[in-house]
Write an enzyme that holds these catalytic residues in place. Structure first.
Site, PDB file in Angstrom:
ATOM      1  NE  ARG A  45      -3.175   0.195   3.062  1.00 14.99           N
ATOM      2  CZ  ARG A  45      -2.681   0.558   4.256  1.00 14.99           C
ATOM      3  NH1 ARG A  45      -2.178   1.769   4.419  1.00 14.99           N
ATOM      4  NH2 ARG A  45      -2.706  -0.279   5.270  1.00 14.99           N
ATOM      5  CE1 TYR A  97     -14.709  11.318 -16.909  1.00 12.31           C
ATOM      6  CE2 TYR A  97     -13.651  11.300 -14.774  1.00 12.31           C
ATOM      7  CZ  TYR A  97     -14.339  10.656 -15.772  1.00 12.31           C
ATOM      8  OH  TYR A  97     -14.656   9.336 -15.619  1.00 12.31           O
ATOM      9  CG  ASP A 169      -7.514  15.559 -15.859  1.00 10.35           C
ATOM     10  OD1 ASP A 169      -6.836  14.965 -16.708  1.00 10.35           O
ATOM     11  OD2 ASP A 169      -8.472  15.035 -15.254  1.00 10.35           O
ATOM     12  CE  LYS A 194     -10.051   7.655 -19.182  1.00  6.42           C
ATOM     13  NZ  LYS A 194     -11.206   6.802 -19.105  1.00  6.42           N
TER      14      LYS A 194
END
Ligand SMILES: Cc1ncc(COP(=O)(O)O)c(C=O)c1O
Length: 380
Positions: A45, A97, A169, A194
């Site tokens: 983690r 977004y 972004d 993406k």
């Protein structure tokens, strides 16, 4: 030695298995590490060799000091926003977004975070930064789905004087097309799901920065909020990024040609593609984007039903959300990504029933062109 982009994405430098001579890095699917190991890992983690390998490639491509990987683009957004506190104001571009909007309005608002939405293509936005003195400015450029291009350098010139961090972004552009940190941004955020991965088979996110304090904050968020990716997804993305420059070159060439084809059709109101002369922020796009990207947005003079039917009858463009993979996709925001957005907000943003977003893939251009031509007959 300054290597080119193809070299940087292919040669990740570290593998954490130097003694084996492995050309591709191994996957380290472990939750925990023996105490006192040389590399300093303790628990996945808070760090794993596959995270570090991908961090290094992303930082190299972005030309920056630090990258931190997360389990998705939304996790990366969460990591950044979680560093703010009750009462802070975030001045946001109004065409962000959808899930970023949802996070701000339906999650972080409950903890007292305030957001205001402005059109950053308008000069008023700079005045708003000066008068409101927000704790953070949140931008996306080009925006989704309207491909508005924001003058990042102009915004950052104002925020720098006031010491306000700016997040960009950069998912639609990638570091190959646009380098927000070089234009003055504090953080460059990407959904690596993406273009970076490019094969629609893994989710990931990353935050790049030259600010070591922000880097520490990102490492803290990864661990404290449990936003870490899986080693396997990092491995897939490390593999996918190796072909990013090649893929994007073909995708952008296809996108530019399809934008031109669409612009000649009588049922097209307008085409948005950042490097086309008719783009409203064409001059800014030429200045800050090395190329036009691989997304094309079109407004058809057609009803919702006609537009939907057109999307459905394409053979090589799958009607699906997401973008940036090697396969072409088409999205009808009114019935898909923005279906839950109120009619009033959609009208304000300019998202009408005839709006369609193409994520252009690597297929042969002639096939994509022929497919579009047959589908456009529906509107004749
Ligand atoms: C601009 C932008 N930012 C962030 C995200 C979120 O990324 P993810 O789906 O990897 O969480 C997306 C997803 O579509 C996006 O388009």
């Amino acid at each position: 030695m300054n290597a080119g982009n193809n070299t940087r994405v292919i040669h990740h430098g570290i593998s954490f298995a130097e003694d084996t001579g492995t050309v591709m890095p191994p996957i380290f699917p472990t939750s925990t590490f023996a105490h006192g190991n040389q590399a300093g890992f303790d628990y996945t983690r808070s760090g794993n060799p596959n995270f570090r390998i991908l961090d290094a490639v992303l930082a190299s491509l972005e030309g920056c000091e630090h990258a931190t990987v997360f389990s998705s683009g939304v996790s990366a957004i969460t990591a950044v926003v979680s560093q703010l506190k009750q009462g802070d104001l975030v001045l946001c571009e109004e065409n962000l977004y959808g899930c970023t909007v949802r996070l701000f309005e339906q999650v972080f608002a409950k903890f007292g975070l305030r957001t205001e939405w402005v059109d950053f293509t308008k000069p008023d936005a700079l005045a708003a930064i000066r008068s409101k003195k927000p704790a953070m400015v949140w931008l996306e450029s080009p925006t989704n789905p309207l491909l508005k291009v924001i003058d990042l350098q102009a915004v950052c010139a104002v925020t720098e004087l006031l010491g306000i961090p700016v997040v960009v972004d950069n998912t639609f552009a990638t570091a190959l097309v646009q380098r927000p940190l070089e234009l003055g941004a504090t953080l460059s955020l990407t959904s690596t799901t993406k273009y970076i991965n490019g094969h629609s088979d893994a989710l990931g996110g990353a935050v790049c920065t030259n600010d070591s304090e922000w880097h520490q904050k990102m490492v803290f968020s990864q661990k404290a909020l449990g936003l870490q990716p899986s080693p396997f997804d990092c491995w897939l993305i490390t593999r996918g990024i190796k072909t990013l420059p090649l893929r994007l070159k073909q995708q952008m060439a296809n996108a530019a040609a399809l934008a031109d084809q669409l612009a000649t059709h009588p049922k097209v109101n307008w085409v948005r593609y950042p490097h086309r002369r008719d783009h409203p922020q064409h001059a800014v796009a030429l200045q800050q984007m090395a190329a036009g990207g691989a997304i094309v947005t079109v407004s058809f003079n057609a009803s919702q039903e006609e537009t939907y039917a057109l999307c459905k009858c394409l053979r090589w463009f799958t009607m699906a959300e997401s973008l940036g993979g090697i396969e072409s996709l088409i999205c009808h925001p009114a019935t898909m990504t923005h279906a839950a957005v109120s009619a009033e907000v959609k009208a304000k943003l300019g998202i009408d029933d005839g709006l369609v977003r193409f994520s252009v893939g690597c297929e042969d251009l002639e096939d994509l062109q022929a497919d579009l031509q047959q589908a456009l007959r529906l509107l004749a």
